[in-house]
Design an enzyme around this catalytic site. Structure first.
Site, mmCIF file in Angstrom:
data_model
loop_
_atom_site.group_PDB
_atom_site.id
_atom_site.type_symbol
_atom_site.label_atom_id
_atom_site.label_comp_id
_atom_site.label_asym_id
_atom_site.label_seq_id
_atom_site.Cartn_x
_atom_site.Cartn_y
_atom_site.Cartn_z
ATOM 1 N N CYS A 112 0.859 -1.186 0.000
ATOM 2 C CA CYS A 112 0.000 0.000 0.000
ATOM 3 C C CYS A 112 0.897 1.239 0.000
ATOM 4 O O CYS A 112 1.887 1.291 0.734
ATOM 5 C CB CYS A 112 -0.896 0.003 1.232
ATOM 6 S SG CYS A 112 -2.007 -1.428 1.319
ATOM 7 N N CYS A 115 1.828 3.118 3.356
ATOM 8 C CA CYS A 115 2.319 2.331 4.480
ATOM 9 C C CYS A 115 3.766 1.902 4.262
ATOM 10 O O CYS A 115 4.116 1.365 3.207
ATOM 11 C CB CYS A 115 1.443 1.094 4.670
ATOM 12 S SG CYS A 115 1.911 0.086 6.094
ATOM 13 N N ASN A 284 0.009 9.802 8.602
ATOM 14 C CA ASN A 284 1.309 10.079 9.203
ATOM 15 C C ASN A 284 2.394 10.012 8.142
ATOM 16 O O ASN A 284 2.367 9.158 7.248
ATOM 17 C CB ASN A 284 1.596 9.062 10.315
ATOM 18 C CG ASN A 284 0.648 9.229 11.477
ATOM 19 O OD1 ASN A 284 0.634 10.244 12.150
ATOM 20 N ND2 ASN A 284 -0.188 8.220 11.707
#
Length: 342
Positions: A112, A115, A284
């Protein structure tokens, strides 16, 4: 050498029989290993039996080789396994209990784009004992009350070991965690989700949704090229119908990607199709992605637009971002490589 932690009580009974010991020793062994005890500390296990076990089985699965502590109290652990491979885990201390983020694979095959865990690809699956071992070691530091299978790896891509690890965590003779205190996060493998329902796993199912159209989801998550949103939604319906457990949809708030007016309308449509809750997540930063998050006020406005539409949603509180321990940041600089013991 094998891991003693890979075995449940029935497995341990078989081991006892093979080594000429009474089967009641199995519960004693399971209790000890669930406490993180080494052979020498197992006071009610005969020394002769300990020696037999030590010739064939490791009494622990891993050790913590590095700990980082965030300004918010979150701790990130670097675990090292017997073969030198490593994964990270995160301990979040909260007023309602301590939550441990657990990894199920070394690396991840899903890749992904938001990530960091899949940056090096999949190295190998973790065994049930290696998954359970993370909980045991952390539990010796702070009493663990909640588990989120949201560390590195796709839990349903390591299905059998993950399911067995859950059974080890919830065994009344060990840590005796409640299935309702365990959340399993998946990027969306429809057939495995249905299997999870059929196997009565009983855990909270969290789906990494992150987009409301197949086109956008495919850009963010390669697995979406194999499974459509319709297939995924149908699988979540099946899970709810079989388990009675509301599904959680994880939704990253990505600027200029998945947060426009039409996304809000499609989220409402999804919420009407299946009993669910949307967990809105601030993206994040990672060294592997150029995606940008909404800021705090933009995220709050997005949530405010959902509530009048009857959508159950909250913004997830981020923890440990300053030590790269927050959602999407777990990767470990040692991922896919053995640590240097020199």
């Amino acid at each position: 050498m094998k891991l003693l932690l890979d075995n449940n009580i029935e497995d341990l009974k078989q081991i006892c029989a093979e080594l000429g010991e009474k089967q009641y020793r199995a519960k004693q062994l399971f209790k000890w290993i669930s406490q993180g005890a080494n052979y020498g500390a197992m006071s009610d296990i005969p020394k002769s039996f300990q020696n037999k076990l030590a010739n064939e089985y490791f009494d622990s699965a891993l050790k913590i080789v590095r700990t980082l502590t965030s300004k918010d109290g979150t701790q990130k652990f670097l675990y090292e396994f017997k073969d030198g491979q490593t994964v990270e885990g995160v301990l979040m201390k909260q007023s309602y209990g301590n939550t441990l983020c657990v990894s199920t694979q070394v690396g991840c095959a899903m890749k992904c784009v938001f990530c960091a865990s899949g940056y090096h690809g999949l190295v190998r699956n973790l065994t049930a004992g290696e998954i359970y071992g993370q909980v045991i070691v952390a539990n010796s530091i702070a009493k663990i009350s909640n588990i989120v299978l949201m560390g590195s790896g796709e839990p349903l891509d390591n299905y059998d070991n993950t399911l067995k690890a859950i059974s080890l965590m919830t065994d009344e003779n060990g840590l005796n965690l409640s299935k309702r205190s365990i959340s399993l996060s998946t990027c969306g493998l429809p057939e495995k989700i249905k299997q999870l329902a059929d196997d009565e796993a009983g855990v909270v199912l969290s789906i990494s949704l992150h987009a409301t159209t197949d086109e956008t989801r495919q850009e963010l998550m390669p697995i979406a090229k194999k499974h459509t949103l319709k297939e995924l939604i149908d699988a979540t319906k099946y899970y709810f119908e079989k388990s009675g457990r509301r599904v959680v949809f994880e939704y990253l708030l990505i600027k200029d990607v998945n947060t426009n007016h039409f996304d809000i309308q499609r989220i409402q449509k999804i919420s009407k199709q299946v009993m669910c809750h949307f967990n809105l997540i601030m993206l994040n930063s990672t060294s592997t992605s150029l995606l940008k998050s909404l800021n705090t006020r933009e995220a709050e406005r997005f949530l405010e637009k959902l509530k009048p539409l009857g959508v159950s949603a909250t913004i997830r509180k981020s923890a440990g971002s300053d030590i790269e321990g927050a959602c999407g940041q777990l990767r470990t600089k040692f991922a896919g490589r053995k640590t240097n013991k020199n």
